[in-house]
Design an enzyme around this catalytic site. Structure first.
Site, PDB file in Angstrom:
ATOM      1  N   THR A   1      38.789  47.494  31.328  1.00  0.00           N
ATOM      2  CA  THR A   1      38.112  48.563  32.067  1.00  0.00           C
ATOM      3  C   THR A   1      38.080  49.849  31.251  1.00  0.00           C
ATOM      4  O   THR A   1      37.030  50.482  31.103  1.00  0.00           O
ATOM      5  CB  THR A   1      38.832  48.798  33.419  1.00  0.00           C
ATOM      6  OG1 THR A   1      38.798  47.569  34.151  1.00  0.00           O
ATOM      7  CG2 THR A   1      38.156  49.889  34.228  1.00  0.00           C
TER       8      THR A   1
ATOM      9  N   ASN B   1      31.871  36.756  33.727  1.00  0.00           N
ATOM     10  CA  ASN B   1      33.102  36.368  34.412  1.00  0.00           C
ATOM     11  C   ASN B   1      32.870  35.509  35.648  1.00  0.00           C
ATOM     12  O   ASN B   1      33.710  34.702  36.003  1.00  0.00           O
ATOM     13  CB  ASN B   1      33.909  37.619  34.795  1.00  0.00           C
ATOM     14  CG  ASN B   1      33.083  38.697  35.458  1.00  0.00           C
ATOM     15  OD1 ASN B   1      31.979  39.020  35.016  1.00  0.00           O
ATOM     16  ND2 ASN B   1      33.597  39.248  36.530  1.00  0.00           N
TER      17      ASN B   1
ATOM     18  N   HIS C   1      45.129  40.290  28.924  1.00  0.00           N
ATOM     19  CA  HIS C   1      45.565  39.347  29.973  1.00  0.00           C
ATOM     20  C   HIS C   1      44.556  38.227  30.222  1.00  0.00           C
ATOM     21  O   HIS C   1      44.823  37.314  31.016  1.00  0.00           O
ATOM     22  CB  HIS C   1      45.932  40.081  31.270  1.00  0.00           C
ATOM     23  CG  HIS C   1      44.798  40.603  32.081  1.00  0.00           C
ATOM     24  ND1 HIS C   1      44.434  40.040  33.284  1.00  0.00           N
ATOM     25  CD2 HIS C   1      43.952  41.639  31.896  1.00  0.00           C
ATOM     26  CE1 HIS C   1      43.419  40.727  33.803  1.00  0.00           C
ATOM     27  NE2 HIS C   1      43.105  41.703  32.969  1.00  0.00           N
TER      28      HIS C   1
ATOM     29  N   THR D   1      51.594  57.750  24.978  1.00  0.00           N
ATOM     30  CA  THR D   1      52.483  56.874  24.208  1.00  0.00           C
ATOM     31  C   THR D   1      52.003  55.438  24.336  1.00  0.00           C
ATOM     32  O   THR D   1      51.740  54.948  25.430  1.00  0.00           O
ATOM     33  CB  THR D   1      53.935  57.019  24.718  1.00  0.00           C
ATOM     34  OG1 THR D   1      54.288  58.389  24.627  1.00  0.00           O
ATOM     35  CG2 THR D   1      54.897  56.172  23.893  1.00  0.00           C
TER      36      THR D   1
ATOM     37  N   CYS E   1      38.188  41.181  41.077  1.00  0.00           N
ATOM     38  CA  CYS E   1      38.177  42.476  41.768  1.00  0.00           C
ATOM     39  C   CYS E   1      37.642  42.353  43.181  1.00  0.00           C
ATOM     40  O   CYS E   1      37.953  43.160  44.031  1.00  0.00           O
ATOM     41  CB  CYS E   1      37.316  43.472  41.006  1.00  0.00           C
ATOM     42  SG  CYS E   1      37.702  43.490  39.273  1.00  0.00           S
TER      43      CYS E   1
END
Ligand SMILES: Cc1ncc(COP(=O)(O)O)c(C=O)c1O
Length: 387
Positions: free
Chosen positions: A73, A152, A202, A238, A326
């Site tokens: 995303t 997808n 993932h 970070t 989603c």
């Protein structure tokens, strides 16, 4: 692994042993902040730079063309904003497709508020977009073409090299969302010619919350998240060192085994498709040939809500979905099926079974045995109530 059958690998995948082994030291002995100059920091920095090299190599890019993000995303959002800023003096028109993931579609919607005009191309019944279609949509003020590499919901693989060539003929930046494609089908950014590309760990047995954006040199991305100046000052925060280590191990493993996995998965997928299409009123969605190796997707006449279907499969220990992770619990028919020309009613009966190399032939046998009975029961009006 439990006795459940996990068949929703387009939603997310199990982290591989190799990815996990690469991550664990980053939580324990090698936990330093990569911006620190003492040894802990430098060891973490080495993990980042080694990962950048591995990920670059996996997609045919240079290491300094890879920027780390929090996932697909963010990479999609950043790619769109970067392209728009790089070409801000040229125009405000973007071409994309009606079957993109919401990470693209919602971002394009938002960017309309900044004065951009968006043209969304409609795919054919199989989910393919042709170079001729793209050619017709391009205008003098087009600054970006963004077309996904693999869908997808229906698993269709799009002709990115040909589409990118059309954009480049007009000197337009080309982005591809390769979230479903990376480590599943071969990717060589030089051969494809793409300028920007998004991936997400993932989806290929890496961890959640780690992704990358490829941006071709000499293009330089916008400073997307400002702060401490990480990622050459362009994406502060970070770095997720463990996630990035897991992502690079996973993509390396995926690319090394790509051919063997694709062969294995195609055989399992085709067996599943063959049996499912024996159910009267069952149809394969997406392209029968140009599709992801482990991806099978269907609609069923007379099945009113795929939520029932997914729940009944779950009761039998089979985890699958209707299309998009989603919108798995949404009652709205997947926008992808509608734009492929399926009517509202049949779009609501969608089933996506997406496999990984952890799935077995025995599991496919179980799905093939249980699915016809569940479809028959649903057609008789059985099924849990929608909550
Ligand atoms: C095609 C596509 N793009 C983008 C995304 C978003 O990726 P992430 O979950 O890493 O944010 C997904 C996730 O389902 C996807 O399938």
């Amino acid at each position: 692994m439990t006795s459940k059958i996990y068949a929703d690998n387009s939603a997310t995948t199990a982290v591989s042993e190799k990815a996990l082994s690469a991550m664990l030291p980053c939580f324990r002995e090698n936990f330093g902040n990569p911006s620190a100059i003492y040894s802990y920091g430098q060891e973490a920095k080495n993990v980042l730079e080694n990962s950048r090299k591995i990920i670059g190599k996996a997609i045919g890019a240079l290491n300094n063309e890879i920027y780390f993000t929090s996932g697909g995303t963010e990479s999609d959002n950043w790619a769109i904003y970067s392209a728009c800023e790089l070409k801000s003096k040229i125009g405000k028109h973007i071409v994309s497709t009606a079957i993109e993931h919401n990470a693209i579609l919602r971002t394009l919607e938002k960017i309309q508020g900044l004065g951009y005009e968006i043209t969304l191309l409609s795919p054919d019944k199989n989910g393919r977009i042709s170079p001729e279609q793209l050619e017709k949509a391009i205008r003098n003020d087009t600054v970006l073409v963004s077309i996904m590499m693999a869908n997808n919901v229906v698993g269709t693989v799009l002709p990115i090299k040909e589409l990118c060539a059309v954009a480049h003929k007009h000197n337009i930046i080309f982005h591809t969302d390769a979230v479903q494609a990376a480590a599943h089908i071969p990717i060589d950014v030089r051969n494809l010619g793409v300028d920007l590309l998004s991936i997400s760990a993932h989806k290929f047995h890496g961890p959640k919350g780690a992704g990358a954006m490829f941006l071709k040199i000499p293009l330089i991305p916008t400073a997307y998240i400002t702060g401490g100046g990480q990622e050459k000052g362009r994406r502060s925060g970070t770095e997720n060192v463990a996630g990035i280590a897991g992502m690079s191990a996973a993509i390396e493993e995926g690319v090394e085994n790509l051919e063997g996995n694709a062969k294995y998965l195609t055989a399992l997928r085709d067996k599943l498709i063959e049996y499912t299409l024996k159910i009267p009123g069952a149809y394969l969605t997406g392209d029968p040939v140009n599709r992801l190796p482990g991806h099978a997707s269907f609609v069923f006449e007379g099945v009113k809500q795929s939520v029932y279907l997914i729940n009944m499969l779950n009761d039998e220990g089979i985890c699958a979905s209707s299309g998009s992770a989603c919108s798995a619990s949404s009652k709205e028919a997947p926008h992808v099926l509608k734009s492929l020309g399926y009517d509202d009613e049949i779009s609501h009966s969608a089933l996506r079974i997406s496999l990984s190399h952890y799935n077995t032939e025995k599991e496919i046998g179980i799905i093939n045995e249980k699915l016809p009975r569940i479809i028959t029961e649903l057609r008789k009006g059985k099924g849990p109530p929608i909550i």
